[in-house]
Design a protein around this motif. Structure first.
Motif, PDB file in Angstrom:
ATOM      1  N   PRO A 195      37.546  42.698  59.632  1.00 56.04           N
ATOM      2  CA  PRO A 195      38.654  42.113  59.721  1.00 56.04           C
ATOM      3  C   PRO A 195      39.688  42.850  59.453  1.00 56.04           C
ATOM      4  O   PRO A 195      39.640  43.747  58.218  1.00 56.04           O
ATOM      5  CB  PRO A 195      38.675  41.012  59.218  1.00 56.04           C
ATOM      6  N   ARG A 196      40.759  43.392  60.299  1.00 53.05           N
ATOM      7  CA  ARG A 196      41.716  44.307  59.889  1.00 53.05           C
ATOM      8  C   ARG A 196      43.278  43.804  60.760  1.00 53.05           C
ATOM      9  O   ARG A 196      43.151  43.129  61.658  1.00 53.05           O
ATOM     10  CB  ARG A 196      41.292  45.637  60.617  1.00 53.05           C
ATOM     11  N   ARG A 197      44.319  44.138  60.092  1.00 54.17           N
ATOM     12  CA  ARG A 197      45.457  43.861  60.852  1.00 54.17           C
ATOM     13  C   ARG A 197      46.403  44.830  60.530  1.00 54.17           C
ATOM     14  O   ARG A 197      46.626  45.271  59.375  1.00 54.17           O
ATOM     15  CB  ARG A 197      46.086  42.337  60.011  1.00 54.17           C
ATOM     16  N   VAL A 198      47.237  45.420  61.497  1.00 56.39           N
ATOM     17  CA  VAL A 198      48.130  46.568  61.597  1.00 56.39           C
ATOM     18  C   VAL A 198      49.338  45.889  61.732  1.00 56.39           C
ATOM     19  O   VAL A 198      49.626  45.366  62.935  1.00 56.39           O
ATOM     20  CB  VAL A 198      47.693  47.604  62.417  1.00 56.39           C
ATOM     21  N   TYR A 199      50.482  46.345  60.936  1.00 48.96           N
ATOM     22  CA  TYR A 199      51.751  46.057  61.359  1.00 48.96           C
ATOM     23  C   TYR A 199      52.486  47.371  61.510  1.00 48.96           C
ATOM     24  O   TYR A 199      52.387  48.077  60.496  1.00 48.96           O
ATOM     25  CB  TYR A 199      52.237  45.161  60.034  1.00 48.96           C
ATOM     26  N   ARG A 200      53.310  47.284  62.498  1.00 46.48           N
ATOM     27  CA  ARG A 200      54.082  48.838  62.838  1.00 46.48           C
ATOM     28  C   ARG A 200      55.605  48.317  63.048  1.00 46.48           C
ATOM     29  O   ARG A 200      56.074  47.694  63.329  1.00 46.48           O
ATOM     30  CB  ARG A 200      53.742  49.382  64.283  1.00 46.48           C
ATOM     31  N   ALA A 201      56.201  49.213  61.763  1.00 48.67           N
ATOM     32  CA  ALA A 201      57.561  49.047  61.896  1.00 48.67           C
ATOM     33  C   ALA A 201      58.402  50.553  62.052  1.00 48.67           C
ATOM     34  O   ALA A 201      57.833  51.653  61.822  1.00 48.67           O
ATOM     35  CB  ALA A 201      58.016  48.628  60.462  1.00 48.67           C
ATOM     36  N   LEU A 202      59.564  50.430  62.680  1.00 51.42           N
ATOM     37  CA  LEU A 202      60.309  51.794  62.767  1.00 51.42           C
ATOM     38  C   LEU A 202      61.653  51.298  62.605  1.00 51.42           C
ATOM     39  O   LEU A 202      62.488  50.458  63.322  1.00 51.42           O
ATOM     40  CB  LEU A 202      60.196  52.031  64.399  1.00 51.42           C
ATOM     41  N   GLY A 203      62.233  52.246  61.684  1.00 54.07           N
ATOM     42  CA  GLY A 203      63.652  51.900  60.931  1.00 54.07           C
ATOM     43  C   GLY A 203      63.674  51.458  59.557  1.00 54.07           C
ATOM     44  O   GLY A 203      64.753  51.176  59.002  1.00 54.07           O
ATOM     45  N   THR A 415      75.372  47.420  77.691  1.00 49.54           N
ATOM     46  CA  THR A 415      74.950  48.409  76.953  1.00 49.54           C
ATOM     47  C   THR A 415      74.787  48.614  75.657  1.00 49.54           C
ATOM     48  O   THR A 415      75.803  48.225  74.851  1.00 49.54           O
ATOM     49  CB  THR A 415      75.632  49.920  77.490  1.00 49.54           C
ATOM     50  N   THR A 416      73.762  48.740  74.976  1.00 51.16           N
ATOM     51  CA  THR A 416      73.601  48.800  73.405  1.00 51.16           C
ATOM     52  C   THR A 416      73.650  50.234  73.208  1.00 51.16           C
ATOM     53  O   THR A 416      73.038  51.104  73.879  1.00 51.16           O
ATOM     54  CB  THR A 416      72.527  48.078  72.990  1.00 51.16           C
ATOM     55  N   TYR A 417      73.930  50.538  71.791  1.00 50.48           N
ATOM     56  CA  TYR A 417      74.030  51.871  71.583  1.00 50.48           C
ATOM     57  C   TYR A 417      73.539  52.083  70.012  1.00 50.48           C
ATOM     58  O   TYR A 417      73.823  51.223  69.002  1.00 50.48           O
ATOM     59  CB  TYR A 417      75.344  52.452  71.691  1.00 50.48           C
ATOM     60  N   LYS A 418      72.901  53.225  69.674  1.00 50.93           N
ATOM     61  CA  LYS A 418      72.647  53.577  68.165  1.00 50.93           C
ATOM     62  C   LYS A 418      72.885  55.034  68.010  1.00 50.93           C
ATOM     63  O   LYS A 418      72.194  55.924  68.591  1.00 50.93           O
ATOM     64  CB  LYS A 418      71.242  53.221  67.839  1.00 50.93           C
ATOM     65  N   ARG A 419      73.436  55.272  66.741  1.00 48.57           N
ATOM     66  CA  ARG A 419      73.572  56.822  66.503  1.00 48.57           C
ATOM     67  C   ARG A 419      72.388  56.867  65.300  1.00 48.57           C
ATOM     68  O   ARG A 419      72.298  56.087  64.366  1.00 48.57           O
ATOM     69  CB  ARG A 419      75.036  57.008  65.596  1.00 48.57           C
ATOM     70  N   LEU A 420      71.583  57.911  65.452  1.00 50.40           N
ATOM     71  CA  LEU A 420      70.630  58.037  64.543  1.00 50.40           C
ATOM     72  C   LEU A 420      70.888  59.370  63.609  1.00 50.40           C
ATOM     73  O   LEU A 420      71.584  60.207  64.151  1.00 50.40           O
ATOM     74  CB  LEU A 420      69.248  58.383  65.065  1.00 50.40           C
ATOM     75  N   THR A 433      63.183  60.962  68.163  1.00 52.20           N
ATOM     76  CA  THR A 433      64.299  60.456  69.192  1.00 52.20           C
ATOM     77  C   THR A 433      63.422  59.726  69.991  1.00 52.20           C
ATOM     78  O   THR A 433      63.917  58.510  70.483  1.00 52.20           O
ATOM     79  CB  THR A 433      65.035  61.477  69.748  1.00 52.20           C
ATOM     80  N   THR A 434      62.379  60.328  70.531  1.00 55.79           N
ATOM     81  CA  THR A 434      61.634  59.612  71.674  1.00 55.79           C
ATOM     82  C   THR A 434      61.311  58.081  71.362  1.00 55.79           C
ATOM     83  O   THR A 434      61.227  57.190  71.979  1.00 55.79           O
ATOM     84  CB  THR A 434      60.300  60.531  72.005  1.00 55.79           C
ATOM     85  N   MET A 435      60.580  58.210  70.014  1.00 53.02           N
ATOM     86  CA  MET A 435      60.363  56.884  69.505  1.00 53.02           C
ATOM     87  C   MET A 435      61.432  55.805  69.315  1.00 53.02           C
ATOM     88  O   MET A 435      61.195  54.693  69.573  1.00 53.02           O
ATOM     89  CB  MET A 435      59.656  57.058  68.091  1.00 53.02           C
ATOM     90  N   TRP A 436      62.464  56.292  68.876  1.00 51.94           N
ATOM     91  CA  TRP A 436      63.531  55.341  68.776  1.00 51.94           C
ATOM     92  C   TRP A 436      63.877  54.875  69.881  1.00 51.94           C
ATOM     93  O   TRP A 436      64.312  53.651  70.297  1.00 51.94           O
ATOM     94  CB  TRP A 436      64.778  56.132  67.874  1.00 51.94           C
ATOM     95  N   ALA A 437      64.138  55.936  70.975  1.00 46.82           N
ATOM     96  CA  ALA A 437      64.517  55.260  72.352  1.00 46.82           C
ATOM     97  C   ALA A 437      63.496  54.092  72.763  1.00 46.82           C
ATOM     98  O   ALA A 437      64.164  53.079  73.510  1.00 46.82           O
ATOM     99  CB  ALA A 437      64.482  56.650  73.489  1.00 46.82           C
TER     100      ALA A 437
END
Length: 459
Positions: A195-203, A415-420, A433-437
């Motif tokens: 049994p396993r559970r993966v939680y993925r976060a970006l940011g 249109t939404t926008y984000k500066r990284l 950048t690719t992941m964030w897009a």
């Protein structure tokens, strides 16, 4: 039930010299995890018989029930796996007439002459079981190796380590593992996926994720012995962070669990933490329980909603489009993209107003928005996503240092926008950048009114 333990052994000078990346080891490890096999050691050795034999004896001495071997089954003089396994087991090699005939037919069907050296691939350790390879010339084989001082029996038991030798060519290895090795493992061993559970976060950074979930995990450990013993692991792969929960029996020791009664969490117990952990991690979380990568989750979600997407890329140079189109079935949602590296292309192909470029520069919110909107309008898609930034190593300024990236997502709702502000070398910034897009598009599908569904976190 005690877990079946395994060694992984990959063979080849090229793996240690760096000429070839050893992806087979990682792939076999993932398959073992899915099967419920515990990998206790992974080794890479050169094409040297003494080193291969020593690695096999180490697997048997460790009481590993299984040793999965990759490589060294070719026809040349440096392919020594069959001879080495035979030496380790204490038998000779014997030629299999049916394999020799198959080699002859294989070469004849391609109008090529069978070189005598190719017949070496028909020579396997005496007593070995042949593992069929329908897409290559290198047959695999299985044979049992006794642990020091033990006598082999018919069962898996502690007395023997089953050696499964497979080709080093990845596609041949993958097919043989799935079709030949895994059915035999299920027949011989009592396997149960862990049994396993993966939680993925970006940011959100690794330490921040840990801090946010500490209270949830501490409370969970009080609920049952199994949750008390669960193993918690954090994996950072910039800009993504993964939180992994795994059911580990308490009798395996370690500092993670406080209960030593041998209990392991059930899958249902781990899944019961989804809501509290999602609340604790917050909007950075994009996947709960899925092993799939972000691009795959996004493509599937787009297809489910019948939406199309187009890309407008500057600093990523096609990375977003590549990530999307690498997913099977993506043709149902990806309509195309524009690599607008120069301002002239931004103007001509995406309709970015020249005055905006002159006033704000290519790396700016107005340009990112205009690029996304231009891709959506000119390519006729439901969604347009854009990237523009300073990937480095040069080109930065005090106002826009290297790692400054603008990303925009255009939809019918606006249109939404984000500066990284990204960090690292050029490739790292482009990949991040690719992941964030992808993440911003994914969030848009969850939060916007593109359709009437407000989907839950992916499971």
């Amino acid at each position: 039930m005690a877990r079946v333990r395994a060694h992984l052994l990959t063979i080849g000078d090229e793996l240690l010299s760096g000429d070839v990346v050893d992806g087979n080891k990682a792939w076999m490890g993932r398959r073992c995890r899915a099967l419920g096999i515990e990998v206790i050691r992974a080794t890479t050795v050169r094409d040297r018989q003494a080193e291969i034999v020593a690695a096999l004896h180490a697997a048997a001495a460790d009481r590993a029930g299984i040793c999965l071997i990759s490589g060294g089954l070719g026809p040349t003089t440096d392919d020594l796996t069959a001879e080495s396994v035979a030496a380790a087991v204490g038998v000779g090699v014997t030629r299999h007439p049916e394999l020799a005939a198959r080699l002859e037919a294989f070469f004849a069907s391609r109008g090529r002459e069978l070189v005598q050296a190719n017949l070496k691939q028909a020579d396997l350790p005496e007593g070995a079981t042949v593992l069929d390879n329908p897409i290559g010339t290198a047959a695999g084989f299985a044979i049992q190796l006794a642990a020091p001082g033990d006598v082999l029996g018919d069962g898996p038991g502690p007395a023997g380590c089953w050696l499964f030798s497979m080709p080093g060519v990845p596609r041949e290895l993958h097919q043989m593992m799935r079709e030949q090795v895994e059915p035999r493992l299920r027949e011989r061993f009592e396997l149960q996926p862990i049994p396993r559970r993966v939680y993925r976060a970006l940011g959100s950074g690794e330490s921040a994720v840990q801090q946010n979930v500490l209270g949830v995990l501490a409370a969970a450990r009080e609920r049952s012995p199994g949750l008390a013993n669960m193993f918690v692991h954090y994996r950072a792969r910039y800009p993504e962070v993964q939180l992994i929960l795994e059911a580990t029996p308490g009798d395996e020791g370690g500092d993670e669990g406080g209960d030593e009664d041998g209990s392991a969490a059930t899958q249902a117990e781990l899944e019961s933490l989804d809501g509290p952990l999602a609340a604790a991690i917050g909007p950075a979380l994009y996947s709960c329980g899925s092993e799939a990568e972000l691009a795959e989750l996004l493509v599937h979600r787009l297809i489910e909603r019948g939406l199309t997407i187009a890309t407008a890329e500057s600093c990523t140079g096609g990375g977003v489009g590549q990530a999307l189109t690498a997913i099977p079935g993506s043709s149902a949602t990806v309509v195309g993209g524009v690599i607008a590296y120069s301002n002239a292309v931004k103007i001509a192909q995406l309709g970015v107003p020249a005055q905006i470029l002159e006033a704000h520069g290519a790396v700016s919110e107005p340009v990112a928005r205009a690029m996304a909107e231009g891709a959506r309008a000119r390519l006729g898609s439901d969604i347009g996503v854009s990237t523009t930034g300073v990937a480095g190593p040069g080109g930065g300024s005090p106002d826009k240092p290297v790692g400054t990236v603008d990303v925009a997502v255009a939809t019918a709702a606006g249109t939404t926008y984000k500066r990284l502000r990204l960090f690292g070398k050029r490739d790292t910034i482009r990949d991040a950048t690719t992941m964030w897009a992808l993440k911003l598009v994914f969030d848009q599908l969850t939060l916007s009114s593109l359709d009437n569904v407000t989907p839950p976190i992916s499971g």
